[in-house]
Design a protein around this motif. Structure first.
Motif, PDB file in Angstrom:
ATOM      1  N   GLY A 127      -2.392   3.177  -1.292  1.00  0.00           N
ATOM      2  CA  GLY A 127      -3.075   2.688  -0.286  1.00  0.00           C
ATOM      3  C   GLY A 127      -3.783   1.307  -0.548  1.00  0.00           C
ATOM      4  N   ARG A 136      -4.410  -2.397  -0.881  1.00  0.00           N
ATOM      5  CA  ARG A 136      -4.219  -3.495  -0.086  1.00  0.00           C
ATOM      6  C   ARG A 136      -4.597  -4.679  -0.588  1.00  0.00           C
ATOM      7  N   PRO A 168       0.687  -1.114  -0.102  1.00  0.00           N
ATOM      8  CA  PRO A 168       0.065   0.013  -0.024  1.00  0.00           C
ATOM      9  C   PRO A 168       0.853   1.284   0.134  1.00  0.00           C
TER      10      PRO A 168
END
Length: 132
Positions: free
Chosen positions: A88, A90, A83
């Motif tokens: 970010g 994931r 991330p």
């Protein structure tokens, strides 16, 4: 404290939490954790080793770590969500690498931003279908 006092020559504690699952044509040892829950070893007992961990499917690379002549980690190539370099995200796997200083990973870089590094490790990446 080490297990029953045993230590490798470079001072790290020896363990038996891995087994060699297979070895690729380029000599990468695919490790499988006993109990299927492991990371790669902090040190290698064999000089200039390369260890890899596969994803649960048993085919896709999760991470691969390269060790120096003293068994210390020098670089880790990952193909999993990261991330910090992927806005970010994931979920999405991204090919990236970390450079080591001692046991500390000191950076994370997208492999696509460093074609020289990708080329240097191409023989290994090809075996996992990660080099075009």
């Amino acid at each position: 404290m080490s297990s029953r006092g045993s230590r490798a020559t470079n001072g790290h504690v020896t363990t038996s939490e891995y087994t060699t699952y297979s070895i690729t044509n380029s000599g990468v040892k695919i490790l499988k954790g006993i109990g299927n829950n492991h990371s790669l070893p902090d040190y290698s007992r064999s000089p200039n080793s390369i260890y890899a961990k596969l994803k649960i499917d048993g085919k896709t690379l999760h991470e691969m770590r390269f060790y120096d002549k003293n068994g210390n980690p020098i670089i880790e190539i990952g193909y999993h969500p990261e991330p910090i370099i992927n806005n970010g995200d994931r979920v999405t796997n991204i090919l990236h690498y970390h450079v080591y200083s001692g046991l500390d990973r000191i950076n994370v870089e997208r492999m696509s931003d460093h074609p020289d590094v990708k080329e240097k490790y191409s023989i290994y990446l090809k075996e996992f279908g990660l080099y075009d």
